[in-house]
Structures are given as structure tokens and as C-alpha cells.
Design an enzyme around this catalytic site. Structure first.
Site, short mmCIF file in Angstrom:
data_model
loop_
_atom_site.label_atom_id
_atom_site.label_comp_id
_atom_site.label_asym_id
_atom_site.label_seq_id
_atom_site.Cartn_x
_atom_site.Cartn_y
_atom_site.Cartn_z
N HIS A 198 -1.85 -0.43 13.70
CA HIS A 198 -1.87 -2.01 13.49
C HIS A 198 -0.87 -3.20 13.27
O HIS A 198 0.09 -2.47 12.51
CB HIS A 198 -3.42 -2.08 12.92
CG HIS A 198 -2.80 -1.58 11.02
ND1 HIS A 198 -2.77 -2.44 10.19
CD2 HIS A 198 -3.41 -0.22 10.65
CE1 HIS A 198 -2.74 -1.18 9.02
NE2 HIS A 198 -2.90 -0.40 9.35
N ASP A 254 -0.77 -5.54 11.27
CA ASP A 254 -1.26 -6.74 10.06
C ASP A 254 -0.96 -5.81 9.06
O ASP A 254 -0.82 -4.08 8.79
CB ASP A 254 -2.67 -6.90 9.61
CG ASP A 254 -3.80 -5.41 9.55
OD1 ASP A 254 -3.67 -4.91 10.68
OD2 ASP A 254 -4.60 -6.00 8.81
N GLU A 288 -6.72 -4.54 10.73
CA GLU A 288 -7.33 -3.44 9.92
C GLU A 288 -7.59 -3.52 8.12
O GLU A 288 -8.59 -2.64 8.30
CB GLU A 288 -5.83 -2.39 10.65
CG GLU A 288 -6.55 -1.11 10.39
CD GLU A 288 -6.63 -0.16 8.79
OE1 GLU A 288 -7.01 0.80 8.43
OE2 GLU A 288 -5.98 -0.92 8.06
N GLU A 289 -7.08 -3.88 8.19
CA GLU A 289 -6.47 -3.89 6.51
C GLU A 289 -7.49 -4.95 6.03
O GLU A 289 -8.17 -4.53 4.91
CB GLU A 289 -5.03 -4.57 5.74
CG GLU A 289 -4.17 -3.89 6.66
CD GLU A 289 -4.65 -2.32 5.75
OE1 GLU A 289 -5.08 -2.31 4.80
OE2 GLU A 289 -2.97 -1.49 5.99
N ASP A 312 2.74 0.14 6.46
CA ASP A 312 1.28 0.25 6.27
C ASP A 312 1.29 -0.62 7.45
O ASP A 312 0.69 -1.67 6.80
CB ASP A 312 0.53 0.80 5.54
CG ASP A 312 -0.90 0.42 5.93
OD1 ASP A 312 -1.21 0.66 7.29
OD2 ASP A 312 -1.80 0.59 4.65
N HIS A 348 -0.04 -0.65 0.63
CA HIS A 348 -0.65 -2.12 -0.51
C HIS A 348 0.49 -2.19 -1.72
O HIS A 348 -0.74 -3.22 -1.77
CB HIS A 348 -2.35 -1.94 -0.07
CG HIS A 348 -2.76 -0.73 0.18
ND1 HIS A 348 -4.07 -1.18 0.86
CD2 HIS A 348 -2.17 -1.43 1.82
CE1 HIS A 348 -4.71 -0.88 2.34
NE2 HIS A 348 -3.20 -1.09 2.96
N ASP A 379 -1.40 6.24 11.34
CA ASP A 379 -1.74 5.47 10.39
C ASP A 379 -1.89 5.53 9.36
O ASP A 379 -2.11 5.85 8.28
CB ASP A 379 -2.73 4.40 10.44
CG ASP A 379 -2.95 3.11 9.78
OD1 ASP A 379 -1.97 2.56 8.95
OD2 ASP A 379 -3.99 2.06 9.71
ZN LIG Z 1 -2.83 1.32 7.66
#
Ligand SMILES: [Zn+2]
Length: 416
Positions: free
Chosen positions: A86, A88, A182-183, A148, A387, A205
Site C-alpha cells: 500500500h 498510503d 490501507e491505513e 509502512d 505510525h 507489509d
Molecule cells: Zn502497512
């Protein structure tokens, strides 16, 4: 561009702001994700991949066609394998003006230059000790890094390039997909599995090198609504029914030993996470999580028992419980063809790693794809601390992931 390293690609992608948003009615949730998605379309074409496409929802897909000679026994038999990452980044931390710091890690804590209060501590990062003398990438401390899952994107691009540059490495048809959102839990919302046409797929991922994932939580959301009655507090005696007091009595009864902060491994949890309201009405959102899907029913029963206990304490309040299905443990739907797991384990071994199967205490895009019929376990990227501003990436780990993906394509040919 044709012979870049995974690191060079990663740095380019990391600098592009692709943060997704929970507060959006569009798809993808933020238009800026197209900046990277469109760039990838160009790069896939430059690499010489076939069927390079982007659809209106932002899904980028491409094919690396099989290079098996006509005489090869596996020709036409090797399943089509999907590789998914992903673009994003999480709304939990800024993704604007990311300044990747490429450093040789020499041990100890890492103080990030943009904010000395942000420290990547050796004591909290056991993976750091495997990277002494090696190159790692951090942010400057003011943003997340975006490993990520831009590391996953860079890994897939570099693996494709490696296979193209080395025609002796035999592979079947490989399908590539780069996805938005995805997030914010919507990475597969409009993903067309049929059109993608893979028999098995892998998300790239994960995090720690060698870790592979074939199990995720099964997930429901519970929503408790308490209806009370509001009136001016000055004349409220005998009339007001304060929904907040009822909700407080509910929350205080939630088991503290079945909570995210007190559980690990395969343990389930009940997690109250969003509370909204006033006297007249309030709502509580609760995450129910268990690897064992029928266990979600047990968690629901616990909530029902709490509500039953609280009701007589607040006879004038009305309490509602609603359950919303979220996603299911991919293990339940992985199917009978265990090659999807065997091949990834063998590939990680051939990349020189000791593979370990780790249950994900969360969901992946693969949870939903697997449930919908495309078995999609998850492979590590080398990233850590996702994150937040202490996110970092092991370049060695990222290269091991590239190697694993390249090996994976070949193992599938052997097992077909
Ligand atoms: Zn991820």
C-alpha cells in the site's frame, strides 16, 4: 532508474506525502496518494512490465509475464502470484515533508535531528542490535518515515527489476498491485480480485526480518448506545436520566485482563476506544478481537452480561448493543493448498533467514482478500515502530525481503 537499489527507491517514495484520512468521503481518501500511484505507473512502464494500469480508485496493477521456456515442465502450471503493497501512510503522524535520514547504526540510542525529544531507544528496539554497522533509515523526528508501506513498494519494484535483469531466475506470471487507503481500513474496498487474476498473493507489509504472517485477528466492532433524558439541571430532580452515568457504570465493568494493554500473543481483547455523548445520549465504540472467530461471540456475551448488570441500576435509561462485522482471521479462509505458506517459508530460508510465523494482532489487506477468496499471507519489510516519528527501516532487512520475494517466485515454479 532501471538499476536502482531498494533504498534509492524507498527514499524517493518516502518524500512523497501520501497520508490517508479517516475524515473523508472520497476514494481514495486523499487525492495526494495519486502523486505516488501515478509515479509508480511511470516506473512500472519504464521497467518494462506489461498491463500497467491505474483505475479511477487509484489501484495500480501490472504484470511481469512468466519467463518459463516453452519446454519447461511448469510452463502453464505455475499459479499466478500477486505481490501487493500500500502507498498510503497512517493518519496518526504527519507525512508532510518527510526527510529520510540514512545512517550507519553504531549502537546506542538514536536522537533524531529535527526534534531531540524523539529518541529511538536501543532498550525499546531489540532489532537495532541486529543492525550494528549496517545502514538504517529514520525520519528527522518531525514526521513518520513511511516504511509502512513504502518499503513494501520499493521491495516489489526492486524484486521485479532483479527478475527482469536475471532471465535465468525462472518465474511464472507475477501480478503486482499498489493500493491506497490501507491505513484507514479501506485498502481493498474496491479491489477487483477477479480482474487482478492472481491465484495466490502476498502483501509485503510486515516488519521484522524473517517474520511471516498467516494469522490475523477476527474482528467485530460493538457499539453501545445509552439513551437518557436531558433537562435543565436546575429543575432536573426526578426527571433527568444522565446517559453518561450509565455508560460509566458499563465501562468500569469491562474486564481489565481482556484488554489490549494487558494481553499479547493469541489472547483476545475487548477494547473501548471511542466515547461520544452528553446527558441525553452517548455512544461507546468497542473493538472485539480474537484469533478464534467463534470467540467473538463469547466477547459479545460478556458485554451483554455487563449491560444486564447495569440495567437495574439505571432503570430509566435505555441501553442498546449493536455488533458490526469487521474482518476475519485469514487462517479460516487460507484454503487447502498449503503451498502458499510453504513457498514463502522456503523462500525466506533461501534468503538466509530463520522464518518465524507470528500472529498479527490486527488485520491486513490480506485478511479481507483471503476471506474473499484470494489467499494472501504477509511478508516482512524490515521496518519497525510504525505510525509514529520513531519509525525506522533496516536496509539489510529490506534487501532480505527483496531476496525473499525473488526466491519466492522461483520456489513456486519448483512446486508447480
Ligand atoms: Zn502497512
Amino acid at each position: 532508474m532501471i538499476n536502482e537499489t531498494a533504498l534509492e527507491r524507498f527514499i524517493r517514495y518516502a518524500k512523497i506525502d501520501t497520508q490517508s484520512s479517516e475524515e473523508s468521503n472520497t476514494y481514495p481518501s486523499t487525492a495526494k496518494q495519486f502523486d505516488l500511484l501515478n509515479l509508480l505507473v511511470g516506473e512500472l512502464k519504464q521497467l518494462g512490465l506489461a498491463d500497467v494500469e491505474i483505475d479511477g480508485n487509484g489501484y495500480v496493477t501490472a504484470t511481469l509475464p512468466s519467463n518459463l521456456p516453452a519446454s519447461h515442465a511448469a510452463r502453464g502450471k505455475t499459479p499466478r502470484i500477486g505481490l501487493i503493497a500500500h502507498v498510503d501512510t497512517s493518519p496518526s503522524a504527519s507525512g508532510t515533508n518527510v526527510q529520510p535520514q540514512v545512517v550507519t547504526y553504531t549502537g546506542g540510542d538514536l536522537v533524531l535531528p529535527g526534534n531531540p525529544a524523539v529518541v529511538i531507544r536501543a532498550s525499546e528496539n531489540p532489532e537495532l542490535k541486529h543492525n550494528i554497522g549496517k545502514t538504517i533509515v529514520t525520519s528527522d523526528g518531525t514526521t513518520l518515515l513511511g516504511a509502512d508501506d513504502k518499503a513494501g513498494v520499493a521491495i516489489i519494484m526492486t524484486a521485479a527489476q532483479t527478475l527482469i535483469n536475471n532471465p535465468k531466475l525462472l518465474h511464472g506470471d507475477l501480478r503486482i498491485a499498489f493500493t491506497p487507503d490501507e491505513e484507514v481500513g479501506a485498502g481493498t474496498k474496491f479491489f477487483d480480485i477477479k480482474k487482478f487474476g492472481a491465484d495466490f498473493a502476498y502483501t509485503i507489509d510486515g516488519d521484522t526480518p524473517g517474520e511471516l504472517n498467516r494469522e490475523t485477528f477476527s474482528a467485530n466492532q460493538a457499539v453501545i448506545t445509552v439513551h437518557g433524558r436531558n433537562i435543565h439541571p436546575g429543575s432536573a430532580k426526578g426527571i433527568m436520566v444522565n446517559s453518561l452515568r450509565t455508560m460509566a457504570d458499563i465501562i468500569v465493568r469491562m474486564p481489565k485482563d481482556i484488554a489490549p494493554e494487558t494481553t499479547e500473543g493469541y489472547e483476545p481483547y475487548i477494547h473501548p476506544h471511542v466515547l461520544n455523548g452528553e446527558e441525553a445520549e452517548c455512544t461507546l465504540k468497542i473493538l472485539l478481537r480474537d484469533f478464534n472467530t467463534p470467540g467473538l461471540e463469547v466477547l459479545k456475551k460478556k458485554l451483554e452480561a455487563i449491560i444486564a448488570e447495569v440495567k437495574p441500576l439505571h432503570p430509566k435509561a435505555r441501553i442498546e448493543l449493536k455488533i458490526i462485522e469487521q474482518y476475519r482471521n485469514m487462517k479460516d479462509y487460507m484454503g487447502k493448498d498449503l503451498r502458499v505458506l510453504e513457498c514463502m517459508e522456503e523462500a525466506a530460508k533461501r534468503a538466509g533467514l530463520t522464518p518465524t510465523w507470528v500472529p498479527i494482532r490486527g488485520g491486513t489487506d490480506g485478511s479481507r482478500l483471503t476471506e474473499k477468496g484470494l489467499p494472501t499471507p504477509n511478508i516482512f519489510t524490515g521496518g519497525q515502530n510504525y505510525h509514529g516519528p520513531t519509525e525506522w527501516l533496516s536496509v539489510w532487512g529490506m534487501e532480505k525481503s527483496v531476496e525473499t520475494v525473488v526466491q519466492l517466485a522461483q520456489v513456486w515454479v519448483e512446486r508447480s
